[in-house]
Design a protein around this motif. Sequence first.
Motif, PDB file in Angstrom:
ATOM      1  N   ALA A  49     -13.163  21.280   7.913  1.00 27.19           N
ATOM      2  CA  ALA A  49     -13.211  20.251   6.753  1.00 27.19           C
ATOM      3  C   ALA A  49     -11.654  20.794   6.796  1.00 27.19           C
ATOM      4  O   ALA A  49     -10.781  20.205   5.670  1.00 27.19           O
ATOM      5  CB  ALA A  49     -13.779  20.821   4.857  1.00 27.19           C
ATOM      6  N   ALA A  53      -8.198  18.139   6.688  1.00 31.00           N
ATOM      7  CA  ALA A  53      -7.560  18.119   5.472  1.00 31.00           C
ATOM      8  C   ALA A  53      -6.123  18.261   5.742  1.00 31.00           C
ATOM      9  O   ALA A  53      -4.900  17.286   5.290  1.00 31.00           O
ATOM     10  CB  ALA A  53      -7.795  18.720   4.422  1.00 31.00           C
ATOM     11  N   ASP A  54      -5.592  18.856   6.222  1.00 30.42           N
ATOM     12  CA  ASP A  54      -4.404  19.708   7.102  1.00 30.42           C
ATOM     13  C   ASP A  54      -4.132  18.876   7.853  1.00 30.42           C
ATOM     14  O   ASP A  54      -2.703  18.467   8.369  1.00 30.42           O
ATOM     15  CB  ASP A  54      -4.303  20.466   8.058  1.00 30.42           C
ATOM     16  CG  ASP A  54      -4.872  22.386   6.943  1.00 30.42           C
ATOM     17  OD1 ASP A  54      -4.727  21.871   5.920  1.00 30.42           O
ATOM     18  OD2 ASP A  54      -4.959  23.060   7.456  1.00 30.42           O
ATOM     19  N   GLY A  58      -8.840  11.080   7.149  1.00 34.13           N
ATOM     20  CA  GLY A  58      -9.605  11.274   5.563  1.00 34.13           C
ATOM     21  C   GLY A  58     -10.830  10.341   5.661  1.00 34.13           C
ATOM     22  O   GLY A  58     -11.574  10.105   7.026  1.00 34.13           O
TER      23      GLY A  58
END
Length: 447
Positions: A49, A53-54, A58
């Motif tokens: 996750a 995210a980094d 999406g």
Amino acid sequence: MDGQRAGQAELGRILIYGLGRSGRGVARFLAAEGLQADWVDARPGPEDAALVADLGFGPGDLAGVYSTVVAAPGVPIDHPDLLALAARGAEIIGEVALAARLRPQLPMIGITGTAGKGSTTVLVAHLLRACGLAALEGGNIDPPLLDVVDRAEVAVVELSSFQLERVPGLRLPVAVITNLGIDHLDRHRTETAYHAAKLNITAGQSADDVLIVPAGLQVHTQAQLHAFSPDALTLADGRTLLPLTDLPEGVHPANAAAALLAAEAMLLHLGRPVDADVLAAALRSAQPVSGRFETVARIGNVRFIEDSIATRTLAVEAALLRAAPPIAWLVGGRDKGADLAPLRAAAQGRVVRIIAFGEDGEKMARELGLPFELVEGEGGDEVLLNAARAGLSALRELGQDTGGTVLLAPIGTSFDLFKDYKARGESFKQAAQVLAASAAQLAEARA
């Protein structure tokens, strides 16, 4: 570079299906290429996750339309989500096909087989490095292939049957099949389907390419066939490079023979010289892969050999035939339905006692029909310490100087007591070394 750009354009809208080790490699690679992707994972770990995210990737839309879905090897090819995505026009590929499309100039050697593929992969890379090439291994073996493609002159790729289900268009100048047995029927359902997945390694090859197989294996291929035998270390022209007795302990002759032909074929493919002396010296300096038939301790003439990864019939049979008898054989873990008939034959006259442990150890020991002893304990580490101790005791009952082998070639998977086969192997190694240290202290006190 033009081929690379064309490959990027063909990918279209991308979905990464399944994160984990392979999916994280895909995500890092796509981001470095400046490409965007969505992702889907039913249970993403914290590391997964955080990474997506980094990278600014999406969550994906399973009802959406994608051009390319890069699926993790652990996701079955007939998973309903993948079938639905394919029905809406997505092409389902894996990390190997992605690497081949975006790095078409990178020479790759693909290696598969029911047993021995990891050790052979490492050995091929070792031989090529000795010949001056920046060869790096990856794929089913750590690290993921996409983590090495930009640092390698040659990528040596271990390929599982799962990966080979999704390699459309892959063409390998050099491919190796170490052997074909039976495995993963829970995934492939039939031996025929399992073998068909393995044989995808040669599906894209042409007459200019090389396929290396064990002597006697019949394979339909367009490639040039080179056969290897565990009885000799020879080049393609039949020249013997060195005697088998020169191989280091723990390096399997069959793996060495296959690796030698693969390295030679890649050198010729690249127009590089084949220096027999360099290759022979590299074979003499090869080291076995940790956790694959590795001697982890000795007490007198008794060797403790850790082969925790040996859960396939071919791998366990090879371990039984290579270990010096008499053998105390540690059998246990969670039964995966391995064919035990060849193991009964290999154990005859060599195994003096089975040390059964774990969830299905007793069941498998009874099916093998050999004398056995069941050991238990509080937690995996204590179980394997008790098993190693029982194995040593079984050999000592034959006589103080008999020697022999305490062999962990467990047949069952590790998930009853450990997180994976590596943790199980490390536990056995520590247990054997504890026993060896105690024996040394006792001998010193008696001196």
